[in-house]
Design an enzyme around this catalytic site. Structure first.
Site, PDB file in Angstrom:
ATOM      1  CD  GLU A 102     -16.040  19.023  19.648  1.00  0.00           C
ATOM      2  OE1 GLU A 102     -16.884  18.703  20.506  1.00  0.00           O
ATOM      3  OE2 GLU A 102     -15.699  20.191  19.437  1.00  0.00           O
ATOM      4  CD  GLU A 149     -20.844  21.285  19.156  1.00  0.00           C
ATOM      5  OE1 GLU A 149     -21.271  21.842  20.177  1.00  0.00           O
ATOM      6  OE2 GLU A 149     -20.566  20.069  19.126  1.00  0.00           O
TER       7      GLU A 149
HETATM    8  C1  NOJ Z   1     -18.795  20.585  22.018  1.00  0.00           C
HETATM    9  C2  NOJ Z   1     -17.772  21.676  21.923  1.00  0.00           C
HETATM   10  O1  NOJ Z   1     -17.317  21.920  20.642  1.00  0.00           O
HETATM   11  C3  NOJ Z   1     -16.627  21.491  22.900  1.00  0.00           C
HETATM   12  O2  NOJ Z   1     -16.073  22.751  23.111  1.00  0.00           O
HETATM   13  C4  NOJ Z   1     -17.122  20.836  24.157  1.00  0.00           C
HETATM   14  O3  NOJ Z   1     -16.184  20.829  25.168  1.00  0.00           O
HETATM   15  C5  NOJ Z   1     -17.527  19.425  23.811  1.00  0.00           C
HETATM   16  N1  NOJ Z   1     -18.464  19.419  22.716  1.00  0.00           N
HETATM   17  C6  NOJ Z   1     -18.092  18.637  24.987  1.00  0.00           C
HETATM   18  O4  NOJ Z   1     -19.218  19.261  25.477  1.00  0.00           O
END
Ligand code: NOJ
Length: 448
Positions: free
Chosen positions: A354, A165
């Site tokens: 994710e 991200e």
């Molecule tokens: C984005 C991130 O990659 C991760 O580290 C984070 O905990 C989750 N999404 C939830 O916010």
């Protein structure tokens, strides 16, 4: 022995080093920007930090046993750069390297395929002292780190993701200052973004040049953007701008389309950091794109927000179902994200790297009946499979996340895990959602 046949749909679970490992200063690890940032006052909810987190560094076997017992065939985790290079570059830390060898070997021994993210936000602090992502030398530093990891672990690990991200770590870390390293301003943000965009392509090239048979991807946050008032032309324009910034800024240069400056003029200022040849160097053909979706965003024109002139209308203001992150629960968002990303001709395969939800959990008779999370996962997965049916080449789905953990600036309050962690005793308890996911994978695999 790996239980997962090569061409099967990849069901998995994701984590990240700083959020779970703890052991922040033992066995020779150097500090990362998150160690430094989280240990400052008033940066993190309740001044919490990842110093111990889930103590996964010491308990990784127990945690991998959980993944195995839950029948999850793929595990995505990240490498802490400063555990391997305590100063970012130069001398290596053998104990850190041995730790990742042990972790990978233990996954493989248990039939779990490891997927590694090279950069999940924890830049070595020594490099931040030299400007971090705003310094173009990051290309050289990152090359040293990536080459080393591939040469060291590339014979055992087939799937690699370059960055996690980039919009979030540059936006929250270098524009808003709410994540490490806490820098602010458009210039810091654009410099960091351009260097991250170069590194995502450069990282891919390095990996392939060392071992061409590895599968290389990189991950993006993605949230469909909609106008708060579709009748309002200013909201419509704000929506386009937000989409350029939130969803297109990193994928389009990677695909050779350049930065989406036409829909958000201020982004032209990134040109200040662009050098001859960069345009072609921004491009790289990934084997897969990691898509990370949780929600959608509703956007409104706002003359009061400097630079952006727009704002997100939070879920709490819209009377919709929401998670502890104040994110709307909206399963069609993941379908729409897949459809939108799938339309780019340069995107060959998408993996949902994710997706998941933070809800508050409570024990009853020693169990956690997290029904809301079960429903969330079920409905989002249904939308993923619907997109697959409708022709998107989506090859896998990873739940965020295995364990309740350190959720960055939000500390330990938003619990996303399939497994509860009691942070006093470090006791793990599988939630109903964990059992549900396990059963779901078993049934799905049978049908494949
Ligand atoms: C984005 C991130 O990659 C991760 O580290 C984070 O905990 C989750 N999404 C939830 O916010």
């Amino acid at each position: 022995m790996n239980r997962d046949p090569e061409n099967s749909f990849k069901w998995g679970v994701s984590t990240a080093a700083y959020q779970i490992e703890g052991a922040h200063d033992i066995d020779g690890k150097g500090p990362s920007i998150w160690d430094t940032f989280a240990n400052k006052k008033r940066k993190i909810h309740r001044n919490q930090n990842g110093n111990i987190a889930c103590d996964h560094y010491n308990r990784y076997q127990e945690d991998i046993d959980l993944i195995r017992d839950l029948n999850i065939p793929n595990y995505r985790f990240s490498i802490s750069w400063s555990r391997i290079f305590p100063e970012g570059v130069g001398p290596i830390n053998m104990k850190g390297i041995h730790y990742y060898h042990r972790l990978i070997d233990y996954c493989l021994k248990n039939g779990i395929e490891p997927w590694i993210t090279l950069y999940h936000w924890d830049l070595p602090d020594a490099l931040e002292k030299k400007g971090g992502w705003t310094n173009r030398d990051i290309l050289i530093w990152f090359e040293e780190f990536v080459s080393f990891c591939i040469k060291t672990f590339g014979d055992k690990v087939k799937h690699w993701m370059v960055l996690n991200e980039p919009l979030v770590f540059t936006g929250a870390g270098y524009f808003l200052g709410v994540h490490a390293p806490g820098k602010k301003g458009l210039s810091n943000f654009l410099a960091a973004s351009h260097h991250a965009a170069l590194c995502q392509a450069h990282g891919g090239r390095i990996i392939k040049s060392i071992k061409s048979d590895l599968k290389v991807g990189t991950t993006f946050s993605y949230s469909p953007i909609e106008p708060f008032n579709p009748e309002n032309s200013k909201d419509l324009k704000a929506t386009k701008k937000a989409n350029a910034l939130v969803n297109r800024l990193f994928i389009e240069p990677l695909l050779g389309l350049g930065y989406p400056v036409n829909d958000f003029k201020i982004l032209t200022r990134i040109e200040k950091f662009v050098k001859a040849n960069d345009e072609k160097d921004l491009k790289f053909e990934m084997d897969f794109i990691g898509l990370q979706n949780y929600t959608r965003e509703l956007v409104k024109y706002s003359p009061f927000v400097p630079i952006l002139n727009l704002k997100v209308v939070k879920a709490s203001k819209r009377k919709v179902e929401k998670t502890l992150m104040n994110w709307e629960v909206h399963p069609p968002s993941i379908y729409q994200s897949l459809m939108e990303l799938g339309k780019y001709s340069g995107v060959s395969e998408i993996i949902i790297t994710e997706n998941g939800a933070a809800f508050s959990d409570s024990f009853s008779n020693g169990k956690i009946k997290d029904e809301k999370r079960v429903i969330y996962l079920k409905e989002y997965i249904e939308q993923v499979l619907k997109a697959k049916n409708d022709g998107v080449n989506v090859g896998g789905y990873f739940v965020w996340t295995l364990l309740d953990n350190f959720e960055w600036a939000e500390g330990y309050h938003p619990t996303f895990g399939l497994v509860n962690v009691d942070f006093e005793s470090q006791k793990r308890t599988i939630k109903d959602s964990g059992y549900w996911y396990s059963e779901f994978i078993r049934n799905h695999a049978r049908k494949e």
